[in-house]
Scaffold this active site. Sequence first.
Site, short mmCIF file in Angstrom:
data_model
loop_
_atom_site.label_atom_id
_atom_site.label_comp_id
_atom_site.label_asym_id
_atom_site.label_seq_id
_atom_site.Cartn_x
_atom_site.Cartn_y
_atom_site.Cartn_z
N ASP A 51 -1.44 -5.86 -3.57
CA ASP A 51 -1.77 -5.35 -2.23
C ASP A 51 -1.15 -3.97 -2.03
O ASP A 51 -1.43 -3.30 -1.05
CB ASP A 51 -1.26 -6.31 -1.15
CG ASP A 51 -1.68 -5.91 0.26
OD1 ASP A 51 -2.88 -5.63 0.46
OD2 ASP A 51 -0.80 -5.86 1.15
N ARG A 70 12.89 -12.81 4.67
CA ARG A 70 12.07 -13.52 5.66
C ARG A 70 10.67 -13.79 5.13
O ARG A 70 10.15 -14.91 5.23
CB ARG A 70 12.01 -12.73 6.96
CG ARG A 70 13.27 -12.84 7.76
CD ARG A 70 13.26 -11.92 8.94
NE ARG A 70 13.71 -10.60 8.56
CZ ARG A 70 14.49 -9.84 9.31
NH1 ARG A 70 14.87 -10.24 10.50
NH2 ARG A 70 14.87 -8.65 8.89
N GLY A 125 4.95 -6.46 -1.84
CA GLY A 125 6.09 -5.70 -1.31
C GLY A 125 5.82 -4.21 -1.26
O GLY A 125 5.25 -3.70 -0.28
N ARG A 126 6.21 -3.53 -2.34
CA ARG A 126 5.96 -2.10 -2.46
C ARG A 126 5.52 -1.77 -3.88
O ARG A 126 6.07 -2.33 -4.84
CB ARG A 126 7.23 -1.30 -2.14
CG ARG A 126 7.52 -1.17 -0.65
CD ARG A 126 6.53 -0.24 0.05
NE ARG A 126 6.81 -0.11 1.46
CZ ARG A 126 6.24 -0.82 2.45
NH1 ARG A 126 5.35 -1.75 2.16
NH2 ARG A 126 6.57 -0.61 3.71
N GLU A 176 -0.21 5.16 -3.05
CA GLU A 176 -1.31 4.81 -2.12
C GLU A 176 -1.78 6.04 -1.37
O GLU A 176 -0.97 6.90 -1.03
CB GLU A 176 -0.81 3.74 -1.14
CG GLU A 176 -0.46 2.46 -1.85
CD GLU A 176 0.16 1.42 -0.90
OE1 GLU A 176 0.11 1.60 0.32
OE2 GLU A 176 0.69 0.43 -1.41
N ARG A 178 19.65 -10.37 -4.59
CA ARG A 178 20.95 -9.82 -5.00
C ARG A 178 22.02 -10.91 -5.01
O ARG A 178 22.89 -10.95 -5.85
CB ARG A 178 21.37 -8.68 -4.06
CG ARG A 178 21.01 -7.32 -4.64
CD ARG A 178 21.24 -6.23 -3.64
NE ARG A 178 20.52 -6.50 -2.40
CZ ARG A 178 20.45 -5.67 -1.38
NH1 ARG A 178 21.06 -4.52 -1.45
NH2 ARG A 178 19.78 -5.98 -0.29
N HIS A 219 -3.66 -2.60 0.74
CA HIS A 219 -2.47 -2.75 1.59
C HIS A 219 -2.83 -3.37 2.95
O HIS A 219 -2.69 -2.73 3.99
CB HIS A 219 -1.77 -1.39 1.78
CG HIS A 219 -0.34 -1.51 2.20
ND1 HIS A 219 0.63 -0.64 1.80
CD2 HIS A 219 0.28 -2.42 3.00
CE1 HIS A 219 1.80 -0.98 2.34
NE2 HIS A 219 1.60 -2.06 3.07
N VAL A 220 -3.30 -4.61 2.89
CA VAL A 220 -3.75 -5.29 4.11
C VAL A 220 -2.84 -6.46 4.50
O VAL A 220 -3.21 -7.27 5.35
CB VAL A 220 -5.21 -5.78 3.99
CG1 VAL A 220 -6.17 -4.61 3.88
CG2 VAL A 220 -5.40 -6.73 2.80
N GLY A 221 -1.68 -6.55 3.87
CA GLY A 221 -0.78 -7.69 4.11
C GLY A 221 -0.61 -8.08 5.57
O GLY A 221 -0.71 -9.24 5.94
C1 8YV Z 1 2.02 -1.76 7.01
C2 8YV Z 1 4.00 -2.66 5.69
O1 8YV Z 1 0.98 -1.50 6.13
O2 8YV Z 1 5.41 -3.54 7.33
C3 8YV Z 1 5.33 -2.97 6.26
O3 8YV Z 1 6.33 -2.65 5.61
O4 8YV Z 1 3.90 -2.26 4.57
C4 8YV Z 1 2.77 -2.90 6.47
O5 8YV Z 1 2.93 -3.86 7.42
C5 8YV Z 1 2.62 -0.45 7.28
O6 8YV Z 1 3.92 -0.50 7.68
C6 8YV Z 1 1.76 0.26 8.30
O7 8YV Z 1 2.23 1.50 8.57
#
Ligand code: 8YV
Length: 327
Positions: free
Chosen positions: A258, A156, A233-234, A263, A177, A281-283
């Site tokens: 990000d 998405r 992503g991660r 972290e 995948r 991590h402000v996405g």
């Molecule tokens: C948030 C995220 O930082 O949705 C996610 O997977 O990484 C972010 O939206 C996180 O989940 C907040 O706890």
Amino acid sequence: MTDLSTVKILVPGRFHPETFETLQATFDVVTIPGRDASVLTEEQRQAIRGIAQGGSVPASLMDALPNLEIVANFGVGYDGVDVAHAAAKGIMVTNTPDVLTEEVADTTVGLLLMTVREFPAAERHLREGRWHGEGAYRLTPMTLRGRRVGIMGLGRIGLAIARRLEGFGVPIAYHNRSPRSDVAYAYHDTLQGLAEAVDTLIIAAPGGAATEKAVDAAVLKALGPDGVLINIGRGTTVDEAALIEALETGTIAAAGLDVFENEPHVPERLTALPNTVLLPHVGSASRHTRREMGNLVIANLKAWFSGEEPVSPVAECVKAGISRAGR
Ligand code: 8YV
């Protein structure tokens, strides 16, 4: 009809304040500072039926709560939740998809432009009075013009990023995948193949074991000396040590990140590099979107404890046949 105010929900660790207030007004909330259930009384452990949280839920926490029915994750990514353990125990896990898609895609495009056009450094140039003193900020060696973009993870969020980038006139390819039948973007069945075909790699894939350190030294080498890596992503998806090495030696040109491996700890070697743009991590981190995410957490819990199916169960739990009706 269950009186929701009698349903005990555990909130371990820090949580989105506004959602926490609503949770407290709706359920019987218990808090603990971390993930260690030994600080709970035996009575509390027996009574807790749900968890609301935005970080991790290890198997040990689930095992300490014998009557746990549901883990409502604040976030679309739930790699911190031991979902295999939950599914095996018949515990439902929900997440917060869709409501953050557009926000995260906006952030990604912003981060990409910041990285290739050096906007943070250009802004510092102005603020430090150097425009006036030394003259114009340097012409950026990089541009989005002529770039070929590859997206790892055309889910998405990846798709929302791709749609935006269509407007920027750059060709788009992707690695998943399996190929999507609803897009015409070039598909690569390996990440290595994608990295060889593009010079700009955007990571929008979920974290977890399946993607751990997928972006390694070989992928970065394939991206090449003009290469730009954007990770929304991660952090675990990228071999951070290999990335630092690639940025230091010019194996790739720049990175906009990000998310990070550990972290909120960001390696000093990364912050010392001029060819990185680093966001904490402000996405999804606007009031608007975090509120929407919180509303979905509440909606999932309310549905479950009212005897209905949750709004957004995770795929693993659906596949395992876990449902409200089945309890
Ligand atoms: C948030 C995220 O930082 O949705 C996610 O997977 O990484 C972010 O939206 C996180 O989940 C907040 O706890």
